[in-house]
Motif scaffolding. Structure first.
Motif, PDB file in Angstrom:
ATOM      1  N   ALA A  75       2.854   0.198 -10.076  1.00  0.00           N
ATOM      2  CA  ALA A  75       1.517   0.637 -10.491  1.00  0.00           C
ATOM      3  C   ALA A  75       0.730   1.110  -9.273  1.00  0.00           C
ATOM      4  O   ALA A  75       1.052   0.781  -8.123  1.00  0.00           O
ATOM      5  N   ASP A  76      -0.314   1.860  -9.536  1.00  0.00           N
ATOM      6  CA  ASP A  76      -1.193   2.335  -8.458  1.00  0.00           C
ATOM      7  C   ASP A  76      -2.217   1.241  -8.170  1.00  0.00           C
ATOM      8  O   ASP A  76      -3.358   1.282  -8.640  1.00  0.00           O
ATOM      9  N   THR A  79      -4.959  -1.238  -6.530  1.00  0.00           N
ATOM     10  CA  THR A  79      -6.149  -1.080  -5.692  1.00  0.00           C
ATOM     11  C   THR A  79      -6.000  -1.941  -4.452  1.00  0.00           C
ATOM     12  O   THR A  79      -5.178  -2.875  -4.409  1.00  0.00           O
ATOM     13  N   ARG A 117       2.527   1.637  -3.756  1.00  0.00           N
ATOM     14  CA  ARG A 117       1.736   1.787  -4.979  1.00  0.00           C
ATOM     15  C   ARG A 117       1.819   3.209  -5.546  1.00  0.00           C
ATOM     16  O   ARG A 117       1.773   4.199  -4.818  1.00  0.00           O
ATOM     17  N   GLY A 118       1.998   3.241  -6.862  1.00  0.00           N
ATOM     18  CA  GLY A 118       2.099   4.522  -7.556  1.00  0.00           C
ATOM     19  C   GLY A 118       3.410   5.238  -7.349  1.00  0.00           C
ATOM     20  O   GLY A 118       3.573   6.384  -7.801  1.00  0.00           O
ATOM     21  N   ARG A 119       4.366   4.599  -6.716  1.00  0.00           N
ATOM     22  CA  ARG A 119       5.649   5.249  -6.409  1.00  0.00           C
ATOM     23  C   ARG A 119       6.807   4.396  -6.943  1.00  0.00           C
ATOM     24  O   ARG A 119       6.602   3.391  -7.628  1.00  0.00           O
ATOM     25  N   ARG A 160       0.824  -1.210   0.000  1.00  0.00           N
ATOM     26  CA  ARG A 160       0.000   0.000   0.000  1.00  0.00           C
ATOM     27  C   ARG A 160       0.861   1.265   0.000  1.00  0.00           C
ATOM     28  O   ARG A 160       0.518   2.260  -0.636  1.00  0.00           O
ATOM     29  N   SER A 161       1.976   1.205   0.717  1.00  0.00           N
ATOM     30  CA  SER A 161       2.855   2.380   0.756  1.00  0.00           C
ATOM     31  C   SER A 161       3.638   2.546  -0.544  1.00  0.00           C
ATOM     32  O   SER A 161       4.068   3.648  -0.887  1.00  0.00           O
ATOM     33  N   HIS A 202       9.440   1.093 -10.809  1.00  0.00           N
ATOM     34  CA  HIS A 202       8.243   1.922 -10.732  1.00  0.00           C
ATOM     35  C   HIS A 202       7.016   1.021 -10.558  1.00  0.00           C
ATOM     36  O   HIS A 202       6.817   0.083 -11.332  1.00  0.00           O
ATOM     37  N   THR A 241       5.336  -1.106 -13.462  1.00  0.00           N
ATOM     38  CA  THR A 241       5.106  -0.372 -14.711  1.00  0.00           C
ATOM     39  C   THR A 241       6.378  -0.081 -15.490  1.00  0.00           C
ATOM     40  O   THR A 241       6.320   0.260 -16.675  1.00  0.00           O
TER      41      THR A 241
END
Length: 411
Positions: A143-144, A146, A111-113, A108-109, A141, A177
């Motif tokens: 992915a964001d 869910t 994701r997207g980063r 969770r920390s 990298h 990604t």
């Protein structure tokens, strides 16, 4: 034996013994995909109690500890590779999460980063006593994801047992990604870096390809090999016969160890046995029976130092060869003075034909008169013999197998 009797070309081409000090299936598969079949010895290093000043240095330190731990267990020369991976995220080192809750929190920390995957590499060559320590770092990298994707991924169990709680080559691949750097480094071992490290200690990468060269058996043939060759009953008979010709104690090397079925029976009789074979399919079975004591190697280029073995055993090997001289020369090289070479002999032409092989167009390489004459050129003299029973009635090979012993000269 005159040292000049050993073929110098064989000495120059001897393959390195390459050991992977890691239990990681991904690292092993990466090396296999690159044409290398390493011997795997797990280090047993407790990673949870090692600290370092930075995540990258932690990865390099753990890799070094793994390599050194395995080197300490060896009784022969080898080139050992230790690896360890750590994901650096916000300056913190993420190793294996261990629990579902920790894995879920990390994902969770992340994701997207982006984070940096560090893999430490330590190559220790025991012959030269050289130790190289390097670090490869790759930006990853994410992915964001869910919450549902994270929960489903954690439930698979995969992120619990890998550094950083993700894979790029497994179920976690769709959640990455992009990367900046070496893809294989994220999997667990940087192949370009390893190639440079090995070159620095004088091992060209293509030399390792030869270790992984397939021989005769595919996976299906290896799986049914034992039952088609008389199974445990014949293996026990062969081992008992070999045992009657072995010196007491010492190191035994079995050439063409196959699935390890005979070697395992020799171990049960109290012997220290190392096995070598060219077939990776067969070795996968042998490694289960003789963990840490088998490796891919050619019988003409053994990865052992001169005069280090008390006995060399070859059961059902010489009849497969077009020329037994290189094997006899190599056996003489690794045997200590007074050591013994024990081999089956006299494979009949009928058996060759029934096994799907063409009759020999020259003298059979396991014919007794031929072996006695050729072995003498390498200081090996016949000094013992016995027999053991073949498979159950109705199978092709003869009812008994001759087994002979040569002893290496003391000079």
């Amino acid at each position: 034996m005159d040292d000049a009797a050993v073929n110098p070309a064989v000495e120059e081409k001897r393959r390195p013994r390459f050991v992977l000090a890691s239990a990681s299936p991904a690292r092993l598969q990466t090396l296999r995909d690159a044409g290398v079949e390493p011997e795997v010895i797990v280090s047993g290093v407790d990673e949870d109690h090692v600290t370092a000043e930075s995540p990258g240095e932690l990865a390099r330190t753990l890799a070094t500890l793994k390599a050194r731990a395995v080197v300490a267990t060896l009784d022969d020369h080898a080139t050992v590779l230790g690896c360890d991976s750590v994901l650096e995220f916000d300056g913190v080192a993420y190793g294996k999460p261990g629990t579902a809750d920790v894995a879920r929190e990390r994902l969770r920390s992340m994701r997207g980063r982006s984070g940096i995957l560090h893999t430490g590499h330590c190559v220790f060559d025991t012959a030269t006593r050289r130790e190289l320590r390097e670090l490869a770092s790759t930006t990853v990298h994410f992915a964001d994801l869910t919450d549902d994707e994270i929960d489903a991924y954690v439930e698979t169990g995969e992120p619990l047992v890998v550094a950083g709680s993700f894979t790029v080559d497994g179920l976690g691949g769709p959640f990455v990604t992009g990367i900046e750097g070496d893809y294989h480094n994220v999997v667990g071992v940087s192949l370009p870096l390893l190639r440079r490290m090995l070159a620095e200690i004088g091992i060209p990468w293509p030399a390792l390809w030869q270790q992984a060269a397939p021989f005769k058996y595919d996976d299906a043939e290896a799986a049914r090999y034992d039952e088609t060759r008389g199974g445990t009953e014949r293996a026990q008979a062969a081992a008992a016969a070999v045992q009657s010709l072995l010196p007491v104690g010492g190191r035994v090397v079995e050439l063409a160890v196959g699935t390890g079925i005979v070697a395992a029976e020799l171990v049960a009789l109290g012997n220290l046995v190392h096995g070598v074979d060219l077939s990776t399919a067969m070795l996968r079975h042998a490694k289960v029976r003789l963990p840490g004591h088998v490796l891919a190697a050619d019988a003409t280029q053994l990865p052992f130092a001169d005069y280090r073995c008390d006995a060399v055993v070859a059961v059902w090997l010489l009849h497969l060869l077009d020329d037994s001289d290189p094997v006899l020369a190599e056996v003489a090289r690794v045997l200590r003075p007074g050591g013994v070479f024990i081999t089956t002999t006299e494979k009949s032409e009928t058996s060759r034909y029934a096994a799907g092989r063409t009759p020999a167009d020259h003298r059979s390489q396991d014919a007794l008169p031929h072996l006695i004459a050729r072995a003498a050129q390498y200081g090996l003299a016949l000094d013992g013999a016995t027999t053991f029973p073949g498979p159950p009635k109705g199978t092709v090979p003869p009812a008994t197998y001759p087994l002979i012993r040569f002893r290496r000269s003391l000079s």
